[in-house]
Design an enzyme around this catalytic site. Structure first.
Site, mmCIF file in Angstrom:
data_model
loop_
_atom_site.group_PDB
_atom_site.id
_atom_site.type_symbol
_atom_site.label_atom_id
_atom_site.label_comp_id
_atom_site.label_asym_id
_atom_site.label_seq_id
_atom_site.Cartn_x
_atom_site.Cartn_y
_atom_site.Cartn_z
ATOM 1 N N ALA A 10 -21.765 -34.475 76.022
ATOM 2 C CA ALA A 10 -21.810 -33.635 74.829
ATOM 3 C C ALA A 10 -23.143 -32.905 74.688
ATOM 4 C CB ALA A 10 -21.529 -34.480 73.589
ATOM 5 N N GLY A 12 -25.550 -32.378 77.026
ATOM 6 C CA GLY A 12 -25.768 -31.463 78.141
ATOM 7 C C GLY A 12 -24.999 -30.169 77.979
ATOM 8 N N ALA A 126 -22.752 -33.456 68.186
ATOM 9 C CA ALA A 126 -21.977 -32.800 69.241
ATOM 10 C C ALA A 126 -20.869 -33.726 69.709
ATOM 11 C CB ALA A 126 -22.878 -32.427 70.419
ATOM 12 N N LYS A 179 -36.917 -41.502 65.174
ATOM 13 C CA LYS A 179 -35.513 -41.433 65.589
ATOM 14 C C LYS A 179 -34.972 -42.839 65.862
ATOM 15 C CE LYS A 179 -31.648 -39.434 66.808
ATOM 16 N NZ LYS A 179 -31.475 -38.660 68.041
ATOM 17 N N ASN A 187 -26.508 -46.741 63.859
ATOM 18 C CA ASN A 187 -25.608 -46.929 65.002
ATOM 19 C C ASN A 187 -25.018 -48.333 65.128
ATOM 20 O OD1 ASN A 187 -25.844 -44.268 65.691
ATOM 21 N ND2 ASN A 187 -26.764 -44.621 67.688
#
Length: 297
Positions: A10, A12, A126, A179, A187
């Site tokens: 996604a 890339g 993405a 991050k 996550n």
């Protein structure tokens, strides 16, 4: 600018679709089938109801990298060791930009001979829809910082990416840790609970768990104090409320997760510091178990 991008997932595809508008882009992918599809059809970028195509070069062979000005490494962190020999043999004058989650990949970067190495974090959402189609699910920015050398190539890329902002950051460690804090909270919890990001704020007990994870991250990385607070984590979870986290998506698809890069690195840090944690070790084991179970099926 001659830009090579390693990874046909996604991120890339998203980077190739945007950077291919104003740069000479080659996308290096694993499968010949994907390379042929991309060369014939280009990359389809979907955003809401709009759809556009960008034509780039694609290759399933890691060659001609000597011709690139900058190579962006857009694979998951657990694939980096397999790429090490390829990366090591890229001429040292070619600049490299790494876009992995976590901080575990810094050890590998130290082994590379390259003069100019950059690291980055991606705030875009993405979703890879097919070998040549990617959906831009949420606009953000790419943060990037110099790990070694100078930022000349990075600044040039930033200037040429008007509609795909790349923002230079002064401190790579703070950038990566910020991050890491977001990923460590959102996550693993969404993966274990099987919920979208926003659900973490809708259930009192879920939010309490999220706060407990965040507080342990601050204990491990005091450099983050004053840089990011729990309210900012909540804002991100709210803004991406309808999104499925990458870790939940990986669990659902029975793909390997990045749990080692995110919580594994935190536990390694805790062991080095002699620090006892209560929530993160349990969360790590839960995701690790789900990860292993999914791949046995």
């Amino acid at each position: 600018m001659r830009v090579g991008i390693i990874g046909g997932g996604a991120i890339g595809l998203l980077f190739a679709a945007y950077l291919g508008k104003n740069n000479d882009v080659t996308l290096y992918v694993k499968r010949l089938e994907q390379a042929e599809t991309l060369n014939n059809k280009g990359i389809t970028l979907r955003e809401g109801d709009s759809c556009a195509a960008t034509f780039i070069r694609a290759s399933a062979e890691m060659k001609n990298m000597t011709e690139q000005d900058l190579i962006i490494v857009a694979v998951k962190q657990y694939h980096l060791n397999d790429l090490y020999e390829v990366l090591k043999n890229i001429p040292s004058g070619v600049s490299l930009l790494f876009l992995q989650n976590g901080i575990g990949h810094l050890k590998l970067l130290d082994k590379l001979p390259h003069e100019h190495i950059y690291v980055g974090t991606v705030e875009h959402g993405a979703l890879k829809e097919s070998d040549q189609a990617v959906a831009h699910k949420g606009k953000g920015r790419t943060n990037a910082a110099v790990y070694r050398g100078n930022g000349e190539r990075l600044m040039e890329l930033s200037r040429r990416s008007v509609d795909f902002p790349i923002e230079m950051q002064p401190d790579y460690e703070v950038m990566l840790l910020e991050k890491l804090a977001v990923n460590a909270v959102i996550n693993p919890l969404t993966a274990v609970l099987g919920v979208r990001n926003g659900r973490l704020l809708e259930i009192t007990e879920y939010e309490a768990l999220a706060k407990a994870v965040f507080e342990e991250i601050l204990l491990l990385y005091p450099k983050l104090n004053g840089v990011i607070g729990f309210d900012e984590i909540k804002t991100i979870a709210c803004r991406t409320g309808e999104n499925t986290s990458s870790m939940l998506a990986d669990i659902s698809a029975k793909r390997p997760t990045e749990i080692e890069a995110i919580l594994g690195a935190a536990l390694e840090k805790a062991e080095q510091c002699g620090m006892r944690l209560s929530v993160i070790p349990v969360l790590y084991k839960m995701v690790k178990g789900m990860d292993n179970e999914g791949r046995k099926e």
